[in-house]
Design an enzyme around this catalytic site. Structure first.
Site, PDB file in Angstrom:
ATOM      1  N   PRO A   2      11.659  46.741  -4.787  1.00  0.00           N
ATOM      2  CA  PRO A   2      11.581  45.520  -3.980  1.00  0.00           C
ATOM      3  C   PRO A   2      11.603  44.274  -4.859  1.00  0.00           C
ATOM      4  O   PRO A   2      11.037  44.265  -5.946  1.00  0.00           O
ATOM      5  CB  PRO A   2      10.248  45.642  -3.247  1.00  0.00           C
ATOM      6  CG  PRO A   2       9.486  46.697  -3.954  1.00  0.00           C
ATOM      7  CD  PRO A   2      10.468  47.572  -4.678  1.00  0.00           C
ATOM      8  N   GLU A   3      12.278  43.249  -4.424  1.00  0.00           N
ATOM      9  CA  GLU A   3      12.296  41.980  -5.134  1.00  0.00           C
ATOM     10  C   GLU A   3      11.435  40.973  -4.367  1.00  0.00           C
ATOM     11  O   GLU A   3      10.905  41.273  -3.305  1.00  0.00           O
ATOM     12  CB  GLU A   3      13.734  41.486  -5.289  1.00  0.00           C
ATOM     13  CG  GLU A   3      14.550  42.445  -6.165  1.00  0.00           C
ATOM     14  CD  GLU A   3      15.446  41.725  -7.155  1.00  0.00           C
ATOM     15  OE1 GLU A   3      15.012  40.724  -7.735  1.00  0.00           O
ATOM     16  OE2 GLU A   3      16.587  42.173  -7.330  1.00  0.00           O
TER      17      GLU A   3
END
Ligand SMILES: [Zn+2]
Length: 291
Positions: A2-3
């Site tokens: 995830p960013e």
């Protein structure tokens, strides 16, 4: 992985569905999900039970819920595939349910679900942030710089520190002690927009160019936040490594051999820290390539 935009989506979901509620019980179903809590599962359960969650907070990709009236917080590590779900108590257990937190109001449970076991939850002491000592953050987050969509991000300080770096600009963008929340994809998109090759030395950039680049970083993250925010109103707080941003047209990332959207030159890919960089050889001149 995830960013920042996906993590911010989860933070907003936690703020909406979990902050302000008091923990009734904690069930640890998979010990590896609490392995970062060195005092062990029983200690985690004892300290969380009866605690009330404060406002959900985030710095870069770190996410936490402070415990009201205590100098500690529960950190959620999403790892590669971790999810924090808000589910009705009677909904069936997920196949990879590792931690269940139920609340005194009898409402929706907070569940940590992970197909792998890289993520988990833990408690950590709150300490003053290195760059902003009046703000308390978990000890393991204290050295992480703010992200550029944080209202307290200091542009001038970032520019000064960046231009003292010996490293290349892309590596500096991924350095969480300088700026957080910029992953590989967002770095490539921002550098393409700024017509800047990622291998250019950070110290050679003018302050004007740094300001321009920072503007592009902010715009890319803001667009991704909007795309990732489509699930804000759902009852389902979810990070699965996918982002709404990937459905959008990426101008650089993943476009090897395809025409640059600005000049038509075929895009190139080069190796970068076990990953890839995508760039236009015409718009983004590498530092050693002489005209
Ligand atoms: Zn181009």
């Amino acid at each position: 992985m995830p960013e920042l935009p996906e993590v911010e989506t989860v933070r907003a979901g936690l703020a909406k569905w979990v902050s302000g509620r008091t923990v009734a019980a904690v069930e640890v179903r998979h010990p590896r999900a609490v392995r970062r809590h060195v005092a062990g599962a029983d200690d985690l359960i004892a300290r969380l039970t009866g605690a009330r969650f404060g406002p959900a907070a985030r710095r870069g990709k770190y996410l936490w819920l402070p415990l009201d009236g205590r100098d500690e917080a529960m950190i959620g590590h999403l790892g590669m595939s971790g999810q924090l779900l808000v589910q009705p108590p009677d909904s069936p257990d997920e196949k990879h349910l590792h931690v269940r937190i139920s609340f005194t109001d009898g409402g929706r449970e907070l569940r940590f679900v992970d197909q792998r076991t890289f993520g988990g939850v833990m408690l950590d002491a709150l300490v003053p942030a290195v760059d902003h000592p009046s703000q308390f953050v978990p000890a393991q987050v204290a050295h992480i710089a703010r992200d550029p969509v944080d209202p307290l991000f200091d542009d001038a300080l970032f520019s000064r520190r960046l231009r003292k770096r010996d490293s290349a600009i892309k590596r500096a963008l991924l350095d969480q002690s300088l700026i957080s929340g910029v992953g590989n994809i967002y770095a490539d998109e921002s550098l393409w927009r700024a017509s800047l090759h990622g291998e250019r030395p950070a110290r050679m950039l003018s302050t004007a160019k740094v300001d321009e680049l920072l503007g592009h970083v902010r715009a890319v993250l803001a667009e991704a936040l909007i795309a990732g925010g489509t699930s804000f109103d759902s009852l389902y707080v979810n990070v699965n490594g996918e982002s709404g941003y990937f459905d959008r047209v990426l101008a650089a990332y993943g476009r090897e051999g395809e025409p640059c959207l600005r000049c038509g030159t075929p895009m190139r890919r080069s190796a970068f820290m076990n990953r890839s960089s995508f760039w236009c050889p015409s718009c983004q001149r590498p530092p050693r390539l002489r005209r």
